[in-house]
Design a protein around this motif. Structure first.
Motif, PDB file in Angstrom:
ATOM      1  N   GLY A  61       0.623  -1.177   0.437  1.00 53.83           N
ATOM      2  CA  GLY A  61      -0.053  -0.122   0.150  1.00 53.83           C
ATOM      3  C   GLY A  61       0.483   1.447  -0.195  1.00 53.83           C
ATOM      4  N   ARG A  62       0.276   2.626   0.459  1.00 48.60           N
ATOM      5  CA  ARG A  62       0.714   3.598   0.327  1.00 48.60           C
ATOM      6  C   ARG A  62       1.494   3.725   1.132  1.00 48.60           C
ATOM      7  N   ARG A  63       2.025   3.200   2.483  1.00 46.04           N
ATOM      8  CA  ARG A  63       2.439   3.530   3.430  1.00 46.04           C
ATOM      9  C   ARG A  63       2.642   2.463   4.397  1.00 46.04           C
ATOM     10  N   GLY A  64       3.457   2.244   5.367  1.00 47.07           N
ATOM     11  CA  GLY A  64       3.811   1.406   6.293  1.00 47.07           C
ATOM     12  C   GLY A  64       4.027   0.504   6.193  1.00 47.07           C
ATOM     13  N   THR A  65       4.622  -0.300   7.485  1.00 54.76           N
ATOM     14  CA  THR A  65       5.408  -1.634   7.636  1.00 54.76           C
ATOM     15  C   THR A  65       4.937  -2.838   7.422  1.00 54.76           C
ATOM     16  N   THR A  66       5.557  -3.706   7.175  1.00 54.41           N
ATOM     17  CA  THR A  66       4.579  -5.166   7.301  1.00 54.41           C
ATOM     18  C   THR A  66       5.189  -5.451   8.130  1.00 54.41           C
ATOM     19  N   GLU A  67       5.366  -6.396   9.016  1.00 51.39           N
ATOM     20  CA  GLU A  67       5.671  -7.620  10.355  1.00 51.39           C
ATOM     21  C   GLU A  67       4.977  -8.617  10.325  1.00 51.39           C
ATOM     22  N   ILE A  68       6.651  -9.436  10.816  1.00 53.81           N
ATOM     23  CA  ILE A  68       5.937 -10.734  10.161  1.00 53.81           C
ATOM     24  C   ILE A  68       6.417 -11.115  12.038  1.00 53.81           C
ATOM     25  N   SER A  69       6.431 -11.873  13.219  1.00 52.67           N
ATOM     26  CA  SER A  69       6.544 -12.663  14.041  1.00 52.67           C
ATOM     27  C   SER A  69       6.379 -14.277  13.859  1.00 52.67           C
ATOM     28  N   LEU A  70       7.525 -14.423  14.340  1.00 45.49           N
ATOM     29  CA  LEU A  70       7.961 -15.650  14.473  1.00 45.49           C
ATOM     30  C   LEU A  70       8.099 -16.164  15.754  1.00 45.49           C
ATOM     31  N   PRO A  71       8.150 -17.258  16.037  1.00 47.55           N
ATOM     32  CA  PRO A  71       7.768 -18.189  17.639  1.00 47.55           C
ATOM     33  C   PRO A  71       9.544 -18.151  18.114  1.00 47.55           C
ATOM     34  N   PRO A  72       9.019 -18.898  19.164  1.00 47.34           N
ATOM     35  CA  PRO A  72      10.705 -18.258  19.797  1.00 47.34           C
ATOM     36  C   PRO A  72      11.740 -18.183  19.344  1.00 47.34           C
ATOM     37  N   ALA A  73      12.000 -19.951  18.642  1.00 48.45           N
ATOM     38  CA  ALA A  73      13.219 -20.482  18.015  1.00 48.45           C
ATOM     39  C   ALA A  73      13.429 -20.113  17.113  1.00 48.45           C
ATOM     40  N   ALA A  74      13.608 -18.182  17.283  1.00 53.51           N
ATOM     41  CA  ALA A  74      13.539 -17.808  15.407  1.00 53.51           C
ATOM     42  C   ALA A  74      15.176 -17.841  15.005  1.00 53.51           C
ATOM     43  N   GLY A  75      16.048 -18.544  15.641  1.00 55.19           N
ATOM     44  CA  GLY A  75      16.965 -18.996  15.120  1.00 55.19           C
ATOM     45  C   GLY A  75      16.811 -20.078  13.722  1.00 55.19           C
ATOM     46  N   ARG A  76      15.852 -20.638  13.932  1.00 56.67           N
ATOM     47  CA  ARG A  76      15.479 -21.962  12.791  1.00 56.67           C
ATOM     48  C   ARG A  76      14.396 -21.498  11.988  1.00 56.67           C
ATOM     49  N   TRP A  77      14.036 -20.348  11.808  1.00 54.73           N
ATOM     50  CA  TRP A  77      13.110 -20.356  10.807  1.00 54.73           C
ATOM     51  C   TRP A  77      14.200 -19.407   9.526  1.00 54.73           C
ATOM     52  N   ARG A  78      14.063 -20.033   8.518  1.00 56.07           N
ATOM     53  CA  ARG A  78      14.249 -19.403   7.307  1.00 56.07           C
ATOM     54  C   ARG A  78      13.448 -17.939   6.741  1.00 56.07           C
ATOM     55  N   VAL A  79      14.013 -17.020   6.468  1.00 56.33           N
ATOM     56  CA  VAL A  79      12.384 -16.243   5.513  1.00 56.33           C
ATOM     57  C   VAL A  79      13.318 -15.563   4.586  1.00 56.33           C
ATOM     58  N   SER A  80      12.043 -15.719   3.339  1.00 58.34           N
ATOM     59  CA  SER A  80      12.731 -15.149   1.787  1.00 58.34           C
ATOM     60  C   SER A  80      11.607 -14.411   2.003  1.00 58.34           C
ATOM     61  N   VAL A  81      11.941 -13.016   0.774  1.00 55.94           N
ATOM     62  CA  VAL A  81      11.448 -12.050   0.226  1.00 55.94           C
ATOM     63  C   VAL A  81      11.255 -11.535  -1.248  1.00 55.94           C
ATOM     64  N   ASP A  82      10.306 -12.215  -1.838  1.00 59.83           N
ATOM     65  CA  ASP A  82      10.584 -12.195  -3.002  1.00 59.83           C
ATOM     66  C   ASP A  82       9.843 -10.570  -3.199  1.00 59.83           C
ATOM     67  N   GLY A  83      10.386  -9.861  -4.412  1.00 61.26           N
ATOM     68  CA  GLY A  83       9.733  -8.538  -4.697  1.00 61.26           C
ATOM     69  C   GLY A  83      10.246  -7.618  -3.871  1.00 61.26           C
ATOM     70  N   ARG A  84      10.625  -6.033  -4.877  1.00 61.37           N
ATOM     71  CA  ARG A  84      11.115  -5.215  -4.129  1.00 61.37           C
ATOM     72  C   ARG A  84      11.198  -4.557  -2.810  1.00 61.37           C
ATOM     73  N   ALA A  85      11.897  -5.012  -1.586  1.00 61.76           N
ATOM     74  CA  ALA A  85      11.252  -4.377  -0.842  1.00 61.76           C
ATOM     75  C   ALA A  85      12.337  -3.936   0.124  1.00 61.76           C
ATOM     76  N   GLU A  86      12.340  -3.184   1.491  1.00 62.00           N
ATOM     77  CA  GLU A  86      13.516  -3.333   1.830  1.00 62.00           C
ATOM     78  C   GLU A  86      12.629  -4.301   3.996  1.00 62.00           C
ATOM     79  N   VAL A  87      14.540  -4.983   3.585  1.00 54.79           N
ATOM     80  CA  VAL A  87      13.835  -6.186   5.055  1.00 54.79           C
ATOM     81  C   VAL A  87      14.901  -6.099   6.310  1.00 54.79           C
ATOM     82  N   ARG A  88      13.889  -5.827   7.030  1.00 59.37           N
ATOM     83  CA  ARG A  88      14.879  -6.113   8.407  1.00 59.37           C
ATOM     84  C   ARG A  88      14.485  -7.021   9.239  1.00 59.37           C
ATOM     85  N   ARG A  89      15.664  -7.760   9.761  1.00 60.48           N
ATOM     86  CA  ARG A  89      15.214  -8.596  10.920  1.00 60.48           C
ATOM     87  C   ARG A  89      15.126  -8.483  12.136  1.00 60.48           C
ATOM     88  N   HIS A  90      15.059  -8.474  13.333  1.00 58.44           N
ATOM     89  CA  HIS A  90      15.254  -8.193  14.597  1.00 58.44           C
ATOM     90  C   HIS A  90      14.944  -9.356  15.714  1.00 58.44           C
TER      91      HIS A  90
END
Length: 466
Positions: A413-442
């Protein structure tokens, strides 16, 4: 609602007559990318919201000790395990112990809890809770001074407390609450006090106007007929009165959650009418009487399919979002409970904007966690990747429990950040994003920003069960 054994036969008899529990063999439900006709919950930026969390309660302590069992740890652990939503039980009898005298101390305790929620970025729904009406019958909720029974009898059922709702005195008390003008004004004023004092707190998402409302069954009525009459003729006017009261001090920033009677849990469509507020959420509960009485989950009975078909009719017709306010069986260790959580989570994701499980506590019974803070049996299946907020139009949003793959597809959309929440074992999840986007993981969160109109697909893959 925790239903005891004696009530099971009462409810089962009328729902079978009504055909509500007929097996739904071959039933099909629309996948999330297809239009359901049910709108999604949104925030002030227009982002599509998904609420996932748990009820937080202290039913034991009251007066000076009210809410003392709820601590900062509850909210720290909620966030650490990937949840961002809490349905907080508050009690009118603690807020207004004497008519017209509101407890500032109780409001301050709620504010302290809301401060913890804000610290850990947990959104809170304030639930005006009642069990068996209130203290006049040995429970919590509507104050004793607002309880009128016309001298009708009440017999406690210590082994099956939900059956107490069918005692004549309790049923008559609900009738007076709905129909007596002075009690109508008192209930409306209570909500004005809550909304005026707490509505601007950043953690507050909305108000659940009354928990599991019941009413009086008339002679010759079956329970399904009575429920629809109560919902149409008593609950609908009550919710509109309370909406006007809340909006006199909260001019539209928070959502109003309205519940049908608990009968909806057995797949009986509600009789609720139009709630005239643009930020209304339909908030049914999701309990099965047989499972509450100790039975294992039986997929062939078609209960989840029947419930979903019935519970989606009202929000589709009235065009309001759905958030399930309570769900989860008592005994999670039975052989089919893993299948139950898989089927329930898939169903909830098809039509709802989220849910609050029952209940976030540490111990046995309904508690989500054991004494050491680990998930109780099978309740870890509620902690999956999901998108708390999507800045754009969602095309598909699905988690596959078998493959442990979560996939979100949307147009930015026009504005805003999409947020993805991962369960506690975050290091055991692989995240991939297709499309032109800025991605940050914390840690256990992923933030995505994309240009308006960009098509974005997020894939989260689990490598091992955490």
């Amino acid at each position: 609602m925790r239903v005891g054994g004696a009530l099971t036969s009462i409810v089962a008899s009328f729902v079978l007559v009504a055909g509500a529990l007929a097996p739904a063999a071959g039933a099909r439900t629309a996948p999330p990318e297809q239009h359901t006709g049910i709108p999604r919950l949104t925030d002030d930026e227009g982002r599509t919201l998904t609420l996932r969390g748990w009820n937080v309660e202290d039913k034991t302590n009251r007066g000076d000790r009210a809410l003392s069992a709820i601590t900062e740890k509850h909210f720290r652990d909620l966030r650490a395990k990937g949840f961002g939503f809490a349905r907080l039980l508050i009690f009118w009898d603690d807020l207004e112990p004497r008519r017209g005298h509101y407890s500032d101390g109780y409001l301050r305790k709620i504010e302290r809890i809301l401060d913890w929620a804000r610290k850990y970025r947990v959104q809170v729904l304030l639930d005006a809770h009642q069990d068996v009406f209130g203290p006049a019958f040995g429970h919590r909720g509507i104050p004793a001074w607002a309880t009128r029974t016309d001298g009708l009898p009440f017999t406690p059922h210590p082994d099956d407390w939900f059956a107490e709702y069918f005692e004549p005195a309790v049923q008559r008390a609900f009738t007076h609450l709905y129909e007596d003008p002075d009690l109508q004004r008192a209930q409306a004023r209570m909500w004005q006090v809550v909304a005026e004092r707490l509505g601007r707190h950043p953690a507050v998402l909305g108000y659940d106007l009354i928990n599991e409302p019941m009413g009086e069954v008339r002679e010759g009525e079956d329970l399904a007929t009575a429920a629809r009459r109560i919902e149409a003729r008593q609950l609908t006017p009550m919710y509109n009165r309370l909406a006007r009261a809340v909006r006199s001090v909260d001019h539209g920033s928070n959502w109003l959650f309205v519940e049908p009677t608990p009968v909806v849990g057995e797949g009986v469509p509600t009789g609720l009418g139009e709630i005239r507020d643009r930020r209304t959420v339909y908030a049914p509960h999701f309990y099965n009487t047989a499972m509450e009485a100790g039975a294992d989950y039986d997929p062939s009975a078609g209960w989840i399919e029947s419930y979903e078909a019935a519970v989606t009719a009202y929000p589709r017709r009235r065009h309001v979002p759905v958030v399930v306010g309570e769900w989860g069986p008592l005994n999670n260790r039975l052989p089919m409970m893993g299948r139950f959580y898989r089927d329930a989570m898939a169903s909830l994701s098809r039509y709802s904007s989220g849910w609050a499980g029952y209940v976030w506590c540490y111990g046995g019974g309904y508690c989500a966690l054991d004494e050491n803070g680990a998930f109780a049996a099978n309740k870890d299946r509620t902690a999956t990747p999901y998108a708390p907020a999507v800045a754009g139009t969602v095309h598909s949003d699905r988690y596959d429990d078998g493959t442990r793959v979560y996939r979100l597809s949307y147009t930015a959309g026009r504005r805003g950040t999409t947020e993805i929440s991962l369960p506690p074992a975050a290091g055991r999840w692989r995240v991939s994003v297709d499309g032109r986007a800025e991605v940050r993981r914390h840690g256990g969160e992923v933030w995505i920003r994309a240009r308006e109109g960009a098509r974005v697909t997020v894939t989260v893959t689990g490598t091992a069960r955490g």
